[in-house]
Design an enzyme around this catalytic site. Structure first.
Site, PDB file in Angstrom:
ATOM      1  N   GLU A 287      -3.688   6.018   0.503  1.00  0.00           N
ATOM      2  CA  GLU A 287      -3.623   4.700   2.065  1.00  0.00           C
ATOM      3  C   GLU A 287      -3.202   5.365   3.418  1.00  0.00           C
ATOM      4  O   GLU A 287      -2.303   6.685   3.519  1.00  0.00           O
ATOM      5  CB  GLU A 287      -2.341   3.388   1.678  1.00  0.00           C
ATOM      6  CG  GLU A 287      -3.086   2.349   2.240  1.00  0.00           C
ATOM      7  CD  GLU A 287      -1.602   1.711   1.303  1.00  0.00           C
ATOM      8  OE1 GLU A 287      -2.073   0.383   2.309  1.00  0.00           O
ATOM      9  OE2 GLU A 287      -0.214   2.520   0.739  1.00  0.00           O
ATOM     10  N   LYS A 351      -8.435  -4.439   3.758  1.00  0.00           N
ATOM     11  CA  LYS A 351      -7.559  -4.338   2.154  1.00  0.00           C
ATOM     12  C   LYS A 351      -7.057  -6.861   2.731  1.00  0.00           C
ATOM     13  O   LYS A 351      -7.070  -6.983   3.824  1.00  0.00           O
ATOM     14  CB  LYS A 351      -6.100  -4.353   2.668  1.00  0.00           C
ATOM     15  CG  LYS A 351      -4.977  -4.725   2.059  1.00  0.00           C
ATOM     16  CD  LYS A 351      -3.550  -4.866   1.707  1.00  0.00           C
ATOM     17  CE  LYS A 351      -2.714  -4.341   1.280  1.00  0.00           C
ATOM     18  NZ  LYS A 351      -1.610  -4.045   0.722  1.00  0.00           N
ATOM     19  N   CYS A 405      -2.883  -0.485  -2.051  1.00  0.00           N
ATOM     20  CA  CYS A 405      -1.643  -0.264  -2.421  1.00  0.00           C
ATOM     21  C   CYS A 405      -2.228  -1.797  -3.207  1.00  0.00           C
ATOM     22  O   CYS A 405      -1.772  -1.395  -4.836  1.00  0.00           O
ATOM     23  CB  CYS A 405      -1.245  -0.875  -1.270  1.00  0.00           C
ATOM     24  SG  CYS A 405       0.959  -0.701  -0.728  1.00  0.00           S
TER      25      CYS A 405
END
Length: 531
Positions: A287, A351, A405
């Protein structure tokens, strides 16, 4: 056992709340890095016996009668979440000058808020409480509903859900391919609390027999599924390399280090495969591994092309900028890029589920006026959330389902569109939390997503646990915390699951109804006997 139960039941006031707190702390041992699931067979019977003695003043109102049970549940939850989430404070110490003031809110305040869910669980249980197996069913129902609510209220935070305690290893994870985590939460509490029946209450033989049967089915199914042939990959194997650079988080926030960080990733990408293994087809960076806006840096794309072979693909985490229109600041997204061997961006995904207070500020206008900002968002105003999740399609038609994440802790983030994916792709940066239980807990929860979906997991972390996990949750290869390097392997294949999301939601509903009926029947019988 009866003598111990009696002593616990007679506790009141501060000693009762302290023991509930200690029982919650004890339950933390069921979670990584410990994985001692047997601890739950002590903590939950203690909770049952505490609730047995939690009788409010008979002449008081409803609130006074129920308050002892609510306070016990809150104290239990506070101990559980304080012991399981204290490491969140590490993220605030990365930029201590700006965020150290918030340390008590993260370390103490968040557990105190999450404990309200367990207070709700014991409230539900106390309303249906009886003197037999029904109270164990009531407690399981209360925790099942509380954990279900915790998974989505205020965007959800189902970290360390009780059900994970029943799944510390692949042998005990396979039930997740049949029933949902929500159902496992309920059944796990029933099993963990069942030993309390040996100390007090009627229906002990039935309750304990049912708990033993559930344990046997849980472990037996694990043996059966792990005995099946390992999931085979596609006819044309896909070689995958994970890059774990172990870059200190403070260094990642230093603008002067950006070039060196980028070159560190490139150097690891170029490391020759060991033992004559084939060169990787896919290289995965963690990430926000590209420490600048890539579309503003054509030289960086050229450097990537220099390192990659023509047929290789790089998948990397990066910040993506998007023009918001005239006079408006750009929007920034926490994203994944797919880059081919010529340095061209051929795919991207943003995301969807952002971290509150980490990647964006709830009630932003109000809180920014107070001088607050999000912790992990390097861009002004924080990140924006994508409206939909986009599959990453690679050359040759392979598809990856992206989870950035902590999106990997939400079972509901993996929708029906993931069924045809070749892999779940989880990139993360657990360096925020240091060498604490946090990265181990994060990996464990991501591992379960592979079992639930029947899809192998590719996980790349800056520091944390980078790994490839097969569709049964079995670790294929991995890199431990603080281990800088790369690991190469062939991507395993998918494995069909016995049920889908719709069936699992129905099973959850049926289990909840069954436990409710058992609890209500026992409660009615208890009232009749008492009168």
């Amino acid at each position: 056992m009866e003598r111990l139960a009696g002593r616990i039941m007679l506790l009141s006031g501060a000693p009762r709340l302290f023991l509930a707190f200690v029982a919650g702390l004890l339950a933390v041992l069921t979670q990584p890095p410990f994985g001692i699931f047997a601890a739950a067979f002590l903590s939950f019977p203690i909770l049952v016996w505490l609730l047995d003695g939690a009788t409010g003043h008979p002449d008081g109102g409803l609130i006074r009668r129920l308050w002892p049970a609510v306070s016990i549940g809150w104290a239990f939850g506070f101990g559980y979440f304080l012991g399981g989430l204290w490491w969140l404070g590490n993220a605030l110490l990365v930029e201590a000058d700006s965020f150290a003031w918030a340390l008590p809110l993260a370390v103490v305040g968040l557990p105190a808020c999450l404990a309200v869910f367990y207070a709700l669980a014991t409230l539900i249980a106390r309303i249906l409480w009886s003197d037999g197996m029904g109270r164990i069913a009531a407690l399981a129902l209360g925790f099942g509903l509380a954990e279900w609510l915790r998974s989505f209220i205020f965007t959800g935070f189902p970290w360390n859900a009780i059900g994970y305690a029943a799944m510390p290893m692949p042998l005990m994870m396979q039930s997740a391919s049949v029933v949902s985590l929500a159902t496992i939460n309920m059944l796990a509490v029933f099993v963990f609390a069942a030993p309390a029946l040996a100390g007090t209450g009627k229906g002990g033989r039935i309750g304990l027999s049912l708990a033993v049967a559930l344990c046997a089915a849980h472990i037996g199914f694990g043996f059966y599924r792990l005995a099946l042939p390992a999931p085979a990959g596609p006819d044309q194997p896909l070689a995958v390399r994970l890059v774990q650079p172990v870059i200190d988080q403070a260094k990642k926030l230093d603008d002067s280090e950006r070039g060196a960080i980028f070159e560190e990733h490139l150097a690891l990408t170029a490391v020759p495969a060991e033992g004559g293994a084939r060169k990787p087809d896919i290289v995965v960076w963690p990430e926000t591994s590209i420490p600048f806006v890539l579309t503003d840096s054509p030289d960086a794309l050229a450097r990537i092309a220099e390192v990659l072979d023509d047929q290789q693909i790089l998948i990397a985490g990066a910040v993506r900028a998007e023009d918001a229109g005239a006079g408006l600041p750009p929007r920034y997204y926490n994203s994944i890029y797919v880059i081919d061997g010529r340095g061209q961006i051929i795919g991207a995904a943003d995301k969807v589920h952002l971290v509150p207070f980490g990647e964006y500020l709830p009630f932003e206008d109000l809180l920014t006026s107070w001088g607050l900002s999000s912790v992990a968002a390097a861009m002004p105003g924080g990140f924006s959330a994508a409206k939909t999740r986009s599959l990453l399609t690679l050359p040759g038609g392979r598809t990856f389902y992206p989870l950035i994440c902590y999106e990997a802790i939400f079972p509901g983030e993996i929708g029906a569109d993931a069924r045809g994916a070749d892999a779940l792709l989880n990139i993360t940066n657990d360096a925020w939390f240091g060498d604490t239980p946090g990265p181990r807990q994060h990996f464990h929860q991501a591992q379960l997503r592979a079992v639930e979906s029947g899809i192998p997991l590719i996980r790349a972390a800056n520091n944390g646990i980078s790994a490839i996990v097969d569709a049964r949750g079995v670790l294929v290869v991995g890199l431990a915390y603080n281990y800088r390097g790369v690991v190469d392997t062939i991507l395993p294949g998918r494995l069909p699951t016995p049920t889908n999301e719709v069936i699992r939601s129905r099973i959850f509903g049926l289990c909840a109804i069954f436990l409710l009926l058992v609890a209500v029947f026992s409660r009615v019988s208890f009232n009749i006997r008492k009168n």
